[in-house]
Design a protein around this motif. Structure first.
Motif: not given
Length: 255
Positions: A62-80
């Motif tokens: 994930a590129d931390v500078q891109v809000e959507e990519q960060v949101a997807n990463m955190i959602t993935q971690i949260g779901d797991s």
């Protein structure tokens, strides 16, 4: 250190300081998320080393500078995992500590400042915004931002880099003030010149020797030094520490 089974996200963790932090946390029993921007091969190598030593880890791009990519990463971690306990904001815009190629105050552009702002401040902002709902709901969390000792002692004036890191420290303290009521601590670590890393690879030996000469402990910081301080701030030993900046530079900066 009481980090068994904690879920830890380390941004920019495919090499250097980030990789050292990830390995240190995994050795203490945490499940570590290795965030990386481009180099999947290096990130996977960190995961394999952690697993070979009995730890648990996974790599997420994930590129931390891109809000959507960060949101997807955190959602993935949260779901797991259902939680995120610790975040270390280590990712930064590419930078090389080379006194001979740095831009001086009279030729640096505002775009240079913006580039560092995006990587160092905007990236941390995106990650913190995304993890706050999880940490607030569980009334517990640790956020650690990596800054620099150049804020206090600009041995060499890397204007854009140091200015953005000072802004990140301000962001750290404001978060600490507001999130403390939710049981969330927010602190910063300010490394000295850390060697070896990609950023310090072009720092001339004469400069390194000069810094070593000024440093009471007589050497440069190693990635493992920074990792140890991150481990402390994430542990229960630092449960009542927030809004602070720890200088990890062998005494070069004393406050």
């Amino acid at each position: 250190m009481n980090l068994q089974e904690k879920v830890v996200l380390v941004t920019g963790a495919s090499r250097g300081i980030g990789a050292a932090i990830a390995k240190k946390f995994a050795a203490e029993g945490a499940f570590v998320i290795i965030n990386y921007l481009k180099n999947k091969t290096l990130a996977d190598l960190v995961v394999k080393e952690i697993e070979a030593n009995g730890g648990q880890a996974a790599a997420i791009q994930a590129d931390v500078q891109v809000e959507e990519q960060v949101a997807n990463m955190i959602t993935q971690i949260g779901d797991s995992f259902g939680t995120i306990d610790v975040v270390i904001n280590n990712a930064l815009s590419h930078y090389t500590f080379n006194p001979k190629t740095r831009k001086t105050a009279w030729n640096i552009s505002w775009e240079d400042y913006n580039s560092q702002w995006e990587g160092n401040v905007h990236g941390a902002y995106n990650v913190c915004r995304a993890v706050m709902p999880y940490m607030k709901e569980q009334t517990h969390g640790r956020i650690i931002n990596i800054v620099t000792n150049l804020m206090e002692l600009p041995v060499i004036p890397y204007h854009d880099y140091t200015t953005s890191k000072m802004a990140l420290l301000g962001f750290t303290r404001n978060l600490a003030k507001e999130l403390g009521v939710f049981g969330i601590t927010v602190n910063a670590i300010a490394p000295g010149l850390t060697y070896p890393t990609d950023s310090s690879s072009e720092t001339q030996e004469s400069v390194r020797e000069s810094i070593i000469h000024m440093t009471p402990m007589g050497r440069l910081a190693k990635p493992e030094d920074i990792a140890g301080s991150a481990l402390f701030l994430a542990s229960d030993l630092a449960a009542f520490i927030t809004g602070q900046c720890i200088y990890v530079d062998g005494g070069l900066v004393m406050r």
